[in-house]
Structures are given as structure tokens and as C-alpha cells.
Design a protein around this motif. Structure first.
Motif, PDB file in Angstrom:
ATOM      1  N   UNK A   1       0.856  -1.189   0.000  1.00 13.31           N
ATOM      2  CA  UNK A   1       0.000   0.000   0.000  1.00 13.31           C
ATOM      3  C   UNK A   1       0.889   1.235   0.000  1.00 13.31           C
ATOM      4  N   UNK A   2       0.417   2.259  -0.673  1.00 11.98           N
ATOM      5  CA  UNK A   2       1.076   3.565  -0.633  1.00 11.98           C
ATOM      6  C   UNK A   2       0.314   4.422   0.378  1.00 11.98           C
ATOM      7  N   UNK A   3       0.982   4.821   1.441  1.00 13.05           N
ATOM      8  CA  UNK A   3       0.354   5.520   2.562  1.00 13.05           C
ATOM      9  C   UNK A   3       0.950   6.917   2.658  1.00 13.05           C
ATOM     10  N   UNK A   4       0.106   7.924   2.582  1.00 13.08           N
ATOM     11  CA  UNK A   4       0.574   9.304   2.735  1.00 13.08           C
ATOM     12  C   UNK A   4      -0.157   9.935   3.919  1.00 13.08           C
ATOM     13  N   UNK A   5       0.622  10.504   4.844  1.00 14.50           N
ATOM     14  CA  UNK A   5       0.059  11.094   6.056  1.00 14.50           C
ATOM     15  C   UNK A   5       0.076  12.616   5.938  1.00 14.50           C
ATOM     16  N   UNK A   6      -1.095  13.183   5.954  1.00 12.56           N
ATOM     17  CA  UNK A   6      -1.269  14.640   5.935  1.00 12.56           C
ATOM     18  C   UNK A   6      -1.357  15.093   7.392  1.00 12.56           C
ATOM     19  N   UNK A   7      -0.277  15.724   7.901  1.00 19.94           N
ATOM     20  CA  UNK A   7      -0.158  16.013   9.330  1.00 19.94           C
ATOM     21  C   UNK A   7      -0.823  17.335   9.720  1.00 19.94           C
ATOM     22  N   UNK A   8      -1.609  17.271  10.770  1.00 25.21           N
ATOM     23  CA  UNK A   8      -2.157  18.465  11.418  1.00 25.21           C
ATOM     24  C   UNK A   8      -1.929  18.419  12.928  1.00 25.21           C
ATOM     25  N   UNK A   9      -1.800  17.209  13.488  1.00 26.61           N
ATOM     26  CA  UNK A   9      -1.549  17.045  14.916  1.00 26.61           C
ATOM     27  C   UNK A   9      -0.063  17.305  15.166  1.00 26.61           C
ATOM     28  N   UNK A  10       0.278  18.143  16.150  1.00 26.14           N
ATOM     29  CA  UNK A  10       1.697  18.363  16.448  1.00 26.14           C
ATOM     30  C   UNK A  10       2.411  17.056  16.792  1.00 26.14           C
ATOM     31  N   UNK A  11       3.690  16.989  16.427  1.00 26.55           N
ATOM     32  CA  UNK A  11       4.495  15.788  16.646  1.00 26.55           C
ATOM     33  C   UNK A  11       5.101  15.817  18.046  1.00 26.55           C
ATOM     34  N   UNK A  12       5.203  14.644  18.686  1.00 25.23           N
ATOM     35  CA  UNK A  12       5.804  14.505  20.024  1.00 25.23           C
ATOM     36  C   UNK A  12       5.151  15.468  21.010  1.00 25.23           C
ATOM     37  N   UNK A  13       3.821  15.462  21.009  1.00 27.73           N
ATOM     38  CA  UNK A  13       3.066  16.454  21.777  1.00 27.73           C
ATOM     39  C   UNK A  13       2.194  15.859  22.870  1.00 27.73           C
TER      40      UNK A  13
ATOM     41  N   UNK B   1      -0.409  13.971  22.151  1.00 27.80           N
ATOM     42  CA  UNK B   1      -1.753  13.933  21.570  1.00 27.80           C
ATOM     43  C   UNK B   1      -2.006  12.669  20.755  1.00 27.80           C
ATOM     44  N   UNK B   2      -1.060  11.738  20.772  1.00 27.76           N
ATOM     45  CA  UNK B   2      -1.275  10.444  20.126  1.00 27.76           C
ATOM     46  C   UNK B   2      -1.310  10.478  18.619  1.00 27.76           C
ATOM     47  N   UNK B   3      -0.667  11.456  17.995  1.00 25.50           N
ATOM     48  CA  UNK B   3      -0.736  11.569  16.535  1.00 25.50           C
ATOM     49  C   UNK B   3      -0.200  10.343  15.821  1.00 25.50           C
ATOM     50  N   UNK B   4       0.954   9.856  16.242  1.00 19.47           N
ATOM     51  CA  UNK B   4       1.531   8.679  15.592  1.00 19.47           C
ATOM     52  C   UNK B   4       0.682   7.443  15.774  1.00 19.47           C
ATOM     53  N   UNK B   5       0.139   7.270  16.973  1.00 21.22           N
ATOM     54  CA  UNK B   5      -0.731   6.116  17.244  1.00 21.22           C
ATOM     55  C   UNK B   5      -2.024   6.210  16.454  1.00 21.22           C
ATOM     56  N   UNK B   6      -2.575   7.428  16.331  1.00 19.74           N
ATOM     57  CA  UNK B   6      -3.807   7.596  15.582  1.00 19.74           C
ATOM     58  C   UNK B   6      -3.582   7.334  14.094  1.00 19.74           C
ATOM     59  N   UNK B   7      -2.426   7.768  13.580  1.00 20.89           N
ATOM     60  CA  UNK B   7      -2.088   7.456  12.189  1.00 20.89           C
ATOM     61  C   UNK B   7      -2.009   5.940  11.992  1.00 20.89           C
ATOM     62  N   UNK B   8      -1.387   5.248  12.946  1.00 22.78           N
ATOM     63  CA  UNK B   8      -1.274   3.793  12.860  1.00 22.78           C
ATOM     64  C   UNK B   8      -2.651   3.139  12.874  1.00 22.78           C
ATOM     65  N   UNK B   9      -3.529   3.628  13.749  1.00 22.45           N
ATOM     66  CA  UNK B   9      -4.887   3.069  13.819  1.00 22.45           C
ATOM     67  C   UNK B   9      -5.641   3.323  12.521  1.00 22.45           C
ATOM     68  N   UNK B  10      -5.440   4.510  11.929  1.00 24.03           N
ATOM     69  CA  UNK B  10      -6.101   4.825  10.667  1.00 24.03           C
ATOM     70  C   UNK B  10      -5.618   3.897   9.560  1.00 24.03           C
ATOM     71  N   UNK B  11      -4.342   3.551   9.585  1.00 23.92           N
ATOM     72  CA  UNK B  11      -3.801   2.604   8.608  1.00 23.92           C
ATOM     73  C   UNK B  11      -4.451   1.233   8.787  1.00 23.92           C
ATOM     74  N   UNK B  12      -4.608   0.792  10.030  1.00 25.29           N
ATOM     75  CA  UNK B  12      -5.257  -0.501  10.273  1.00 25.29           C
ATOM     76  C   UNK B  12      -6.685  -0.512   9.738  1.00 25.29           C
ATOM     77  N   UNK B  13      -7.434   0.552  10.005  1.00 30.15           N
ATOM     78  CA  UNK B  13      -8.820   0.614   9.520  1.00 30.15           C
ATOM     79  C   UNK B  13      -8.860   0.677   7.994  1.00 30.15           C
TER      80      UNK B  13
END
Length: 282
Positions: free
Chosen positions: A83-95, A97-109
Motif C-alpha cells: 500500500x502507498x500511505x501518505x500522512x497529511x499532518x495536522x496534529x503536532x508531533x511529540x506532543x 496527543x497520540x498523533x503517531x498512534x492515531x495514524x497507525x490506527x487509521x492505517x489498520x482501519x
């Protein structure tokens, strides 16, 4: 064909660090909710798993949680497609707020749909736990009690009506370094998680707010005093309650009325570079 998954940020209404397991993992009891600040994950068929982002702060290789989630799902399902996965970031990184985990969950769904697996959210959450402890909650992205190592997710229904103001100071926090610094031999501040849960069940904003606390806050704030300063300013400007989310450094405030939240938001914008006015999802 392209699928787009919304990946909402999370905040911790309560976070209780109970103890450390022998393998080094932590035992949690926390109430979490998702807010309407989100990344967007674009997924297309491809021969191999590829991850790109529009952020200069995220790796685009196996260190990325979204990449790890795709690999974990492929292994669990015996899938050889990519799969080609592109992440359009709006959540601050290392904040916090779970941005990386939410991206991972979105990939699973998203890959669950793209690959036609038909897995339940429970099964996706179990796979997500192998990636990060916040991924199971992010698979559901609704207000929930989260226990254990992150694997027990008990939905609680919608929060009382309120608004959320997020303030991210100009520092980034390494979650592993904060978790390693927890000294369980010393008393930690503890939320009244039962009070938070009851307030949500009764849709009683004041009761919910009265039980809130984050056990990690003093650990992170001892390294980054900006967190305490943000809390004080939130309360000075009229927020009902303010606390750090996750391992920090983002601090959030809750207000029952939109007009009050807007005043707090406008006041904080003059002090902090990254400020967001959002609502809880649901």
C-alpha cells in the motif's frame, strides 16, 4: 482507488500510572477521548508498503508507527499486497496527543477495507497493541476507559458538552524518557477516575472535571516548566480545568461554554505559538 481515513488526536482526561510490570511495560488506568484535530491518512494500492508524510519531522521508514501498523496487519492476515500511505499532518508531533498512534490506527482501519479483511475493531485493536499502547484506543477514537497495557478499551459514551483548548509549547517530549523517569516508590498524583467516569455517565461537566488529573504531569513539568506556566495561564484566563495530555508537553483546558473557550483561546494565542480550539468527537 484511494481511501482516506481521519486520524483524530486524543487527550487524557485522567491518567493513572499504577505500576511497572517486570518486562518494563506500565499498567494504566485512564480515561481518554478523541478531539476534532486530526491527521488524514491517504491509502492507495501498491506492490510494497510505502509511507510518506508532508511533515519534515517524521521518519518515512520502519520507525514510523503507520509503517509498523501496515506490516503488523499484513503479517497477521498473511497478506502479500502492499500500500502507498501518505500522512497529511495536522496534529503536532511529540506532543502527547497520540498523533503517531492515531495514524497507525487509521492505517489498520484503511487497510482492513483495502485488503477486504473484514476484521472487527477488537481484532484491529489487538494487532495495534503490538505497535504502541495508544493504538487500541485510537482504533475506536471515542471516549473510553483504557486499562492494562492499553489493550482494554471500554467505551463510556459521549462526554458532557464542552470545548477544548489545546496549547503546545515549543518543546518536544520523548515518551520513553518520561516513562523511564517514573519513580513508583514515591507517591504520584492520582486522578479520581471513578468520578470522571460517573461525570461522563451523568453528563455532569463539573463532576467530570473534578476528578481529572495526570500522574505523569509532575514528571514532565519538572523538566519543562512551560507546562506549569501554561496551566496557570489557562486557569487565569477562565478555563474550568487544565492539565497535561499524555506524557506532554501539550496542555489542554476544558470550558463548558463556547464563548468562554473562545476567550481562553484568544488569550492563549498571544502567549503560545500553537493553540487550537476544538470539540470532543461524539
Amino acid at each position: 482507488m484511494e481511501l482516506v481515513q481521519k486520524a483524530p488526536a486524543k487527550i487524557n482526561l485522567s491518567l493513572d500510572a499504577l505500576y511497572r510490570h517486570q518486562d518494563g511495560e506500565h499498567e494504566w488506568r485512564m480515561v481518554m477521548t478523541a478531539v476534532d484535530l486530526a491527521d488524514y491518512v491517504h491509502i492507495q494500492p501498491a506492490a510494497t508498503i510505502q509511507v510518506t508524510t508532508d511533515s519534515g519531522f517524521l521518519p518515512e521508514d520502519p520507525r514510523n508507527l503507520a509503517y509498523q501498523a501496515a506490516k503488523a496487519l499484513a503479517r497477521a492476515a498473511g497478506v502479500t499486497a502492499g500500500a502507498r500511505i501518505h500522512i497529511e499532518k495536522h496534529i503536532p508531533v511529540a506532543a502527547g496527543l497520540g498523533g503517531g498512534s492515531s495514524d497507525a490506527a487509521a492505517v489498520l482501519r484503511g487497510l482492513n477495507d483495502l485488503w477486504g479483511l473484514g476484521y472487527s475493531k477488537d481484532k484491529l485493536a489487538a494487532i495495534g497493541l503490538t505497535v504502541d499502547s495508544d493504538v487500541p484506543f485510537c482504533v475506536y477514537s471515542q471516549t473510553a476507559l483504557v486499562r492494562g497495557r492499553g489493550e482494554v478499551v471500554q467505551p463510556l459514551g459521549p462526554m458532557p458538552n464542552c470545548w477544548v483548548v489545546l496549547a503546545k509549547p515549543r518543546v518536544s517530549v520523548s515518551t520513553p524518557s518520561i516513562l523511564n523517569a517514573i519513580d513508583y516508590s514515591q507517591p504520584l498524583p492520582r486522578p479520581d477516575t471513578g468520578m470522571v467516569i460517573e461525570g461522563i455517565a451523568r453528563r455532569d461537566f463539573a463532576q467530570m472535571a473534578s476528578g481529572m488529573c495526570n500522574s505523569l504531569e509532575q514528571v514532565t513539568a519538572s523538566r519543562h516548566p512551560e507546562i506549569t506556566e501554561l496551566k496557570h495561564r489557562f486557569l487565569k484566563y477562565g478555563a474550568t480545568v487544565a492539565q497535561m495530555s499524555g506524557s506532554g508537553p501539550t496542555v489542554f483546558a476544558l470550558c463548558e461554554q463556547q464563548s468562554r473557550a473562545a476567550r481562553v483561546y484568544n488569550s492563549m494565542k498571544g502567549f503560545c505559538h500553537e493553540v487550537y480550539l476544538v470539540r470532543p468527537l461524539g
